[in-house]
Design a protein around this motif. Structure first.
Motif, mmCIF file in Angstrom:
data_model
loop_
_atom_site.group_PDB
_atom_site.id
_atom_site.type_symbol
_atom_site.label_atom_id
_atom_site.label_comp_id
_atom_site.label_asym_id
_atom_site.label_seq_id
_atom_site.Cartn_x
_atom_site.Cartn_y
_atom_site.Cartn_z
ATOM 1 N N SER A 86 28.189 16.286 12.286
ATOM 2 C CA SER A 86 28.346 15.221 13.721
ATOM 3 C C SER A 86 27.439 16.807 14.030
ATOM 4 O O SER A 86 27.008 16.936 15.831
ATOM 5 C CB SER A 86 29.251 15.371 14.481
ATOM 6 O OG SER A 86 30.110 16.180 14.689
ATOM 7 N N ARG B 299 30.276 11.509 18.805
ATOM 8 C CA ARG B 299 30.797 12.267 18.435
ATOM 9 C C ARG B 299 30.292 13.419 18.861
ATOM 10 O O ARG B 299 31.358 14.645 19.507
ATOM 11 C CB ARG B 299 30.131 12.523 16.907
ATOM 12 C CG ARG B 299 31.283 11.799 16.068
ATOM 13 C CD ARG B 299 30.452 12.189 14.603
ATOM 14 N NE ARG B 299 29.228 11.659 13.543
ATOM 15 C CZ ARG B 299 28.889 11.006 13.505
ATOM 16 N NH1 ARG B 299 29.474 10.091 13.672
ATOM 17 N NH2 ARG B 299 27.658 11.229 13.376
ATOM 18 N N GLU C 89 35.986 10.893 11.921
ATOM 19 C CA GLU C 89 35.371 9.951 11.242
ATOM 20 C C GLU C 89 35.670 9.975 9.539
ATOM 21 O O GLU C 89 34.896 8.878 9.482
ATOM 22 C CB GLU C 89 34.113 11.148 10.892
ATOM 23 C CG GLU C 89 32.570 10.355 10.766
ATOM 24 C CD GLU C 89 32.762 9.624 11.816
ATOM 25 O OE1 GLU C 89 32.139 8.101 10.878
ATOM 26 O OE2 GLU C 89 32.379 9.273 12.680
#
Length: 627
Positions: A262, A371, A604
């Motif tokens: 991310s 994110r 995630e």
């Protein structure tokens, strides 16, 4: 999330023998144990070193141990005057952010990771009919093709490529080797390749295998993981433990490959602005993203009115951030925020005119940008907690509290009590302690309340205060300078009765009531000795300290109650989470191998488990980390 440690020394700081102008011990005590990146600076504000850590507290603490440091590390530590940290969602994200910062800041004490050559990639060649999947170090623009990564471990990538060859039988040879084959190689003989070099598979079938393999690399094919999980369980049932262990290792490698990055990916340019507020203080964190890479963070503590909403605060901040000051800041195409900003359309129009192109202030974003927002919010909350616990902040508030309550001396020990239960079940009382350094967690205490009517908070308060101060009167407990009761006149009356019964008359006793509106900043303080009820200005440092103590006692009581309730129900950590039934609990434990590995996983990673949505993963993550 920058956590600055260059705090002005308090009355007892700067003692002889301390080689730093900031309090190292106090800084480390408040440091988070989550993964992230740390940056060390010298007295002039120059960067010295950038590093990553799975556990920031343990890693940064290792630099300040009394012996066993290498000469180079000792030289580095002798120059450190401030430290900033940025929390990330996982260790992999920390590694990639570390890479970005080393490239942009070029700290003198970093001699590795100057370029991508230290990081492994998986490369899909540009062959039209029969592309290969190979291991590469460093990323190149030559030859076209597609790159996956970087990844945290070369071993994980190599082993995962072996597994992908077993599953999908994709070739891994070089282009020259592929062009010159006249018969299948050994890889075909051991069932690791379908021999496209001699046409034993059609381009259509081969590309279908490649498509499935690349979907797996992109995290779009959890069915493969389910197959391996089933195979591992079957091997276990058949008592083939070595085989089961091999499947377990494969699963671990595959999870490494699937892990989302991310802080490094496709995403363009953006500024991510997050806000957190508590105890009369607001913290705003800005994460700067350029070319899809997080380049750095900056935190601000603006003064504000308690009546302002977060949308109003962000609106005022963005106007000053981009338009105020002598130096104009770069305005990116997107500014990402967690809440609606007041006057958003007008502000976006002004930013667009200044930048000479469209600029959008966006709240509802998905994927990688979501994110980024979550990362910024995490950093804002942690930065605020660290700021509230800093010696400078606490000392200033203590002086204000002394003046407010007209105390003869600045209090060096304060205690606050609160009660928590669920409809009278498993009642727990908390006692939190603050001193001149802020929260003194080693002296926190939880009291299990027994023998009272369910839901009778008055009886619970009487029991905990009697137990606590009866010991003090007998000489077994420490004596506080000030006691706060989270509640109104009823709870405070019980506390005063206990003090009178025990003969305690020289400890100020203050009730903290939420007031009619029950809004932060509108609290009423009640003096048990005079029954006087008074309000304190919302911007008062004394009120901010009282709010901090009250909120901490509330948090600690709830945490203790939940722990007692779960223990009594003999439930696992996951059983109290709405939406996580027996099947999902089983799937989570199977996927991660145990509750400890689940706690290390990012949101995630949790969404990779079948049936776990992103919202549910966020709930699980928050419960496991007591957020």
């Amino acid at each position: 999330m920058p956590i600055r440690s260059d705090v002005a020394p308090g009355p007892e700081e700067g003692k002889e023998g301390d080689s730093h102008s900031f309090d190292v011990k106090h800084f480390l005590k408040r440091l988070t144990e989550r993964p992230g990146v740390y940056r060390m600076y010298d007295a002039a504000g120059g960067i010295l070193y950038v590093g990553k850590a799975r556990n920031l507290k343990k890693r940064v603490s290792s630099y300040f141990r009394k012996s066993g440091l290498a000469p180079k590390t000792e030289a580095l530590v002798s120059r450190i005057e401030s430290i900033e940290v940025t929390i990330t969602g996982s260790e992999t994200e920390a590694l990639l952010l570390e890479q970005n910062l080393i490239k942009s800041l070029r700290p003198p004490y970093n001699i590795l990771l100057r370029d991508d050559k230290s990081y492994p990639y998986i490369y899909r060649s540009a062959h039209d009919d029969y592309p290969s999947l190979t291991f590469r170090r460093g990323r190149s623009k030559k030859g076209g093709g597609t790159w996956y990564g970087p990844f945290p471990s070369s071993g994980a990538v190599k082993e995962s490529l072996n597994i992908l060859q077993k599953i999908f039988r994709i070739r891994s040879c070089s282009e020259s080797y592929f062009r010159n084959r006249t018969r299948p190689c050994l890889q075909y003989q051991i069932n690791r390749c379908t021999a496209p070099c001699v046409g034993l598979i059609s381009p259509e079938d081969y590309l279908a295998d490649v498509r499935r393999a690349t979907m797996f690399l992109e995290g779009k094919n959890p069915a493969i993981l389910q197959d391996l999980l089933s195979a591992m369980e079957e091997a276990s049932k058949s008592l083939e433990f070595e085989k089961a262990a091999a499947y377990r290792d494969q699963l671990n490698y595959l999870r490494h490959v699937q892990e989302q990055q991310s802080v490094d990916g496709e995403g363009g340019d953006a500024d991510v602005v997050a806000i957190a507020q508590d105890a009369g203080v607001v913290c705003i964190v800005v994460i700067i993203v350029r070319g899809g890479r997080v380049l750095g963070t900056k935190d601000y503590f603006p003064r504000y009115s308690i009546e302002q909403s977060e949308g109003e605060l962000l609106s005022a901040f963005l106007g000053q951030y981009y338009f105020g000051g002598s130096t104009r800041r770069e305005i990116p195409p997107d500014i990402l925020v967690p809440v609606d900003v007041d006057g958003q359309e007008l502000l976006s129009q002004a930013l667009s005119e200044t930048a000479g192109r469209d600029t959008r202030i966006r709240r509802n974003v998905r994927g990688e940008r979501r994110r980024w927002v979550e990362l910024a919010m995490t950093n804002a909350r942690q930065t605020l907690l660290t700021h509230l616990a800093s010696k400078e902040t606490v000392y200033r508030r203590l002086l204000a509290l002394k003046d407010l309550l007209e105390l003869p001396e600045t209090p060096s020990r304060m205690e606050c009590f609160d009660i928590s239960h669920s409809q009278g079940e498993n009642t727990v009382a908390s006692c939190v302690v603050f001193d001149e350094n802020g929260p003194l967690k080693s002296d926190y205490r939880l009291y299990n309340i027994e023998g009272v009517t369910a839901g009778d908070d008055y009886a619970a308060m009487q029991q905990v205060l009697t137990r606590r101060y009866k010991r003090m009167v007998s000489g077994e407990g420490k004596r506080p300078d000030l006691v706060f009761i989270d509640g109104g006149k009823g709870q405070l009356g019980i506390a005063k009765a206990v003090f009178d019964e025990l003969g305690i008359s020289d400890i100020p006793l203050i009730g903290v009531a939420k007031g009619v509106t029950r809004r932060a900043g509108m609290e009423q303080l009640i003096d048990a000795m005079t029954d006087a009820v008074f309000r304190v200005p919302a911007d008062s440092p004394a009120l901010h300290l009282i709010q901090h103590i009250r909120d901490e006692s509330h948090r600690f009581a709830i945490t203790g109650h939940r722990a007692r309730r779960d223990k009594k129900r003999r439930s696992s950590t996951l059983e109290g989470i709405d939406g996580v039934g027996p099947k999902r609990r089983r799937d989570l434990i199977r996927y991660f191998g145990g509750i400890q590995d689940l706690k290390k996983a990012s949101v995630e990673e949790m969404t990779k488990v079948q049936g776990i949505s992103r919202n549910l993963a966020e709930t699980i993550y928050a419960v496991l980390h007591d957020e």
